[in-house]
Design an enzyme around this catalytic site. Sequence first.
Site, PDB file in Angstrom:
ATOM      1  N   GLY A 135      14.005  21.904 -10.905  1.00  0.00           N
ATOM      2  CA  GLY A 135      14.443  22.990 -10.042  1.00  0.00           C
ATOM      3  C   GLY A 135      15.942  23.117 -10.276  1.00  0.00           C
ATOM      4  CG  HIS A 308       1.642 -23.055 -19.349  1.00  0.00           C
ATOM      5  ND1 HIS A 308       2.036 -24.232 -18.751  1.00  0.00           N
ATOM      6  CD2 HIS A 308       0.655 -22.555 -18.579  1.00  0.00           C
ATOM      7  CE1 HIS A 308       1.303 -24.431 -17.674  1.00  0.00           C
ATOM      8  NE2 HIS A 308       0.461 -23.432 -17.537  1.00  0.00           N
TER       9      HIS A 308
END
Length: 393
Positions: A135, A308
């Site tokens: 806009g 891990h």
Amino acid sequence: MQAVILAAGEGTRIRPLSASLPKPMLPVADRPLAAHAADAAVDAGADELVVVVGYEADAVRNYFGDEYAGVPVRYAVQESQSGTADAVRAARDLLDGPFAVLNGDNLYDSDAIADLFEAGPAVGATRVEDPSNYGVLSTDGDAVTDIVEKPSDPPTDLANAGAYVFPEEARAWLDVPESERGEHEITDVLARAVEEYDVGYAAMDRWLDVGRPWELLEANEWKLGELDRDLRGTVHEDADIRGDVVVEEGATIDAGVVVEGPALVRSGASVGPNAYVRGATLVSEDAKVGHSVEVKNSVLGRGTHVAHLSYVGDSVLGRDVNFGAGTNVANLRHDDQPVKLTVKGERISTGRRKFGVVAGDGAKTGINTSLNAGVKLSSSATTTPGEVVTRDR
Ligand code: TTP
């Protein structure tokens, strides 16, 4: 002045992250996205917040409560998400006097919000390279003379940044007809204000509308970048903490860890031993980054474990995600093109050369899973050990 914070939307484009948490409650640094707009409003002098809720309303209510940052909070319920004017209409009976409206999923330049509140009827604006997607405001000196949606020939480079101060009379203008896209839009209320009042604008140096997953990453890059070093948690003497890193009280950094700021490790989270956290990274409450894990420029939601031997780069993991040992994320295409993501069924460029994956709440990967750049795992999705994931699931 009262500030209305729009937080009723579901956030369909940011799925799966919004599956059980509304987009305004997704984490951006040390608080939910919508809290940044609320803070900007309070800093600018709002004396009451009116929060419009709808989708997953309880999460929003639980966070803001009856009082937030020293000002009272009231709620309005928008029954169906049929547009921003309709959302403000839901709050109409709680409004008294001129009022501000902010989007709960936008990050604003707080100084400009203060200017906006001072300016009286006014709209927040940001300068953009391609105004035809926004806009766009027409101006005459300090005054806004018009607002045009997605113009092919933009009159200025000032895009509407979704922040407004309306005169009291605007309460009567909220019943706007549906727009072409079938929503009742607040911009039509702004257009009426421009017709009947002198409406000013406040230009923002920085602004971000968080709609899609990579924009949540950008939001975190912005707000983590504002952190100042603060190590209150338990940091092992053999950890190396570099730059603006915040380790909250109740968080643990173990031996052999390197953290390069900006990074935030929240209460209850643990990192290490022997882990590497870099880029703008958020490790949320009770999350775990374990042994020999590297996390770069990523958001790890509450309770998420990467425990891990893993690499996670430029990714957003929701809450309670578990990456099995050896799970690795690709965050770069071999052709060096921007990584694409599927948003509501459409392949969209993230505009980022580096982007990893998005994992919904509760997703779990088997050991040694490879996740390709731009893959989305839906909430509670699983992968099998050794799987190579190249498509969303
Ligand atoms: P949008 O980003 O247009 O909508 P959304 O948040 O539901 O996301 P998506 O398009 O991905 O589904 O909303 C702009 C702001 O207005 C945002 O803060 C949510 C709020 N909003 C409401 O409160 N009610 C509504 O009916 C709509 C459409 C938006």
